[in-house]
Write a protein that holds these residues in place. Structure first.
Motif, PDB file in Angstrom:
ATOM      1  N   ALA A   1       0.820  -1.218   0.000  1.00 46.10           N
ATOM      2  CA  ALA A   1       0.000   0.000   0.000  1.00 46.10           C
ATOM      3  C   ALA A   1       0.851   1.264   0.000  1.00 46.10           C
ATOM      4  CB  ALA A   1      -0.941  -0.001   1.198  1.00 46.10           C
ATOM      5  N   THR A   2       1.987   1.213   0.689  1.00 45.48           N
ATOM      6  CA  THR A   2       2.843   2.401   0.786  1.00 45.48           C
ATOM      7  C   THR A   2       4.003   2.373  -0.208  1.00 45.48           C
ATOM      8  OG1 THR A   2       4.189   1.377   2.529  1.00 45.48           O
ATOM      9  CG2 THR A   2       2.302   2.723   3.237  1.00 45.48           C
ATOM     10  N   ARG A   3       4.049   1.339  -1.020  1.00 47.63           N
ATOM     11  CA  ARG A   3       5.112   1.169  -2.011  1.00 47.63           C
ATOM     12  C   ARG A   3       6.500   1.176  -1.367  1.00 47.63           C
ATOM     13  NH1 ARG A   3       1.869   1.542  -6.391  1.00 47.63           N
ATOM     14  NH2 ARG A   3       0.397   3.238  -6.574  1.00 47.63           N
ATOM     15  N   ASP A   4       6.594   0.475  -0.232  1.00 46.01           N
ATOM     16  CA  ASP A   4       7.860   0.359   0.496  1.00 46.01           C
ATOM     17  C   ASP A   4       8.572  -0.894  -0.009  1.00 46.01           C
ATOM     18  OD1 ASP A   4       9.920  -0.102   2.334  1.00 46.01           O
ATOM     19  OD2 ASP A   4       8.742   0.649   4.030  1.00 46.01           O
ATOM     20  N   ASP A   5       9.423  -0.710  -1.021  1.00 47.57           N
ATOM     21  CA  ASP A   5      10.080  -1.844  -1.666  1.00 47.57           C
ATOM     22  C   ASP A   5      11.038  -2.591  -0.728  1.00 47.57           C
ATOM     23  OD1 ASP A   5       8.723  -1.412  -4.050  1.00 47.57           O
ATOM     24  OD2 ASP A   5      10.310  -0.110  -4.855  1.00 47.57           O
ATOM     25  N   ALA A   6      11.697  -1.866   0.161  1.00 47.42           N
ATOM     26  CA  ALA A   6      12.629  -2.523   1.089  1.00 47.42           C
ATOM     27  C   ALA A   6      11.883  -3.461   2.026  1.00 47.42           C
ATOM     28  CB  ALA A   6      13.404  -1.474   1.876  1.00 47.42           C
ATOM     29  N   LEU A   7      10.782  -2.987   2.588  1.00 48.95           N
ATOM     30  CA  LEU A   7       9.992  -3.821   3.486  1.00 48.95           C
ATOM     31  C   LEU A   7       9.386  -4.997   2.730  1.00 48.95           C
ATOM     32  CD1 LEU A   7       8.802  -4.397   6.264  1.00 48.95           C
ATOM     33  CD2 LEU A   7       6.965  -2.763   5.740  1.00 48.95           C
ATOM     34  N   LEU A   8       8.879  -4.744   1.540  1.00 54.97           N
ATOM     35  CA  LEU A   8       8.275  -5.807   0.737  1.00 54.97           C
ATOM     36  C   LEU A   8       9.306  -6.882   0.390  1.00 54.97           C
ATOM     37  CD1 LEU A   8       5.684  -6.827  -0.559  1.00 54.97           C
ATOM     38  CD2 LEU A   8       6.275  -5.500  -2.594  1.00 54.97           C
ATOM     39  N   SER A   9      10.524  -6.489   0.149  1.00 57.18           N
ATOM     40  CA  SER A   9      11.590  -7.435  -0.157  1.00 57.18           C
ATOM     41  C   SER A   9      11.859  -8.369   1.031  1.00 57.18           C
ATOM     42  CB  SER A   9      12.864  -6.679  -0.534  1.00 57.18           C
ATOM     43  OG  SER A   9      13.936  -7.561  -0.709  1.00 57.18           O
ATOM     44  N   VAL A  10      11.888  -7.805   2.231  1.00 57.66           N
ATOM     45  CA  VAL A  10      12.123  -8.619   3.428  1.00 57.66           C
ATOM     46  C   VAL A  10      10.945  -9.557   3.664  1.00 57.66           C
ATOM     47  CG1 VAL A  10      12.407  -8.535   5.944  1.00 57.66           C
ATOM     48  CG2 VAL A  10      13.690  -6.971   4.487  1.00 57.66           C
ATOM     49  N   VAL A  11       9.740  -9.045   3.520  1.00 61.55           N
ATOM     50  CA  VAL A  11       8.550  -9.886   3.691  1.00 61.55           C
ATOM     51  C   VAL A  11       8.564 -11.034   2.681  1.00 61.55           C
ATOM     52  CG1 VAL A  11       6.031  -9.958   3.497  1.00 61.55           C
ATOM     53  CG2 VAL A  11       7.134  -8.063   4.714  1.00 61.55           C
TER      54      VAL A  11
END
Length: 163
Positions: free
Chosen positions: A124-134
């Motif tokens: 939703a927030t387009r946080d690529d770093a967080l999405l990568s870890v998830v």
């Protein structure tokens, strides 16, 4: 502090707790080689996940604590190993293992929900770093859940009907 930060804190604690519980189960059921070795490997995954969550938290200005240390064998471990060997042929260890597997499954399920929430927030927030870890860590948690669920299915019939 926002909801993502709070969820990162909760997940970090959850992964550390699961790593500790997996290590304890591995030691407690040392006589069952499959359980011992798989639980040890899964504990390593949770420690790695906790470290990756801490790294993401640090990038967001959070201090989530020091990484958990691997448990080194000691006197308590030796006592647990001998107790496990002495009890391996009695029905009670099977019930203890089922209880441990249930608790491990619930811990992994809780962590999985946190991963899912963080993944949705990252999208939703387009946080690529967080999405990568998830994307890297959540599948390991799902595998932890599948292993505990499979072991419960395999062990339940005999353990519960042998009383």
């Amino acid at each position: 502090m926002n909801g993502v930060d709070l969820t990162l804190r909760a997940l970090h604690r959850g992964e550390q707790h699961l790593a500790k519980e997996l290590t304890t189960a591995a030691e407690r059921h040392r006589a069952d080689h499959e359980v011992h070795h798989v639980a040890t490997d899964l504990a390593h995954w949770s420690r790695e996940n906790a470290q990756r969550v801490a790294d993401v938290g640090r990038d967001r200005g959070l201090h989530l604590g020091d990484p958990p240390k691997d448990h080194s064998p000691g006197l308590l471990s030796a006592v647990r190993e001998r107790a496990a060997e002495a009890l391996v042929h009695r029905p009670e260890p099977a019930l203890l293992l089922l209880r441990d597997l249930r608790d491990l499954h619930l811990g992994a399920a809780q962590n999985s929900l946190y991963w899912e929430m963080l993944g949705q927030a990252a999208q939703a927030t387009r946080d690529d770093a967080l999405l990568s870890v998830v994307s890297a860590c959540h599948p390991q948690t799902l595998r932890q859940m599948r292993w505990t669920n499979t072991m419960i299915k395999i062990l339940s019939p005999q353990a519960l009907s042998s009383l």
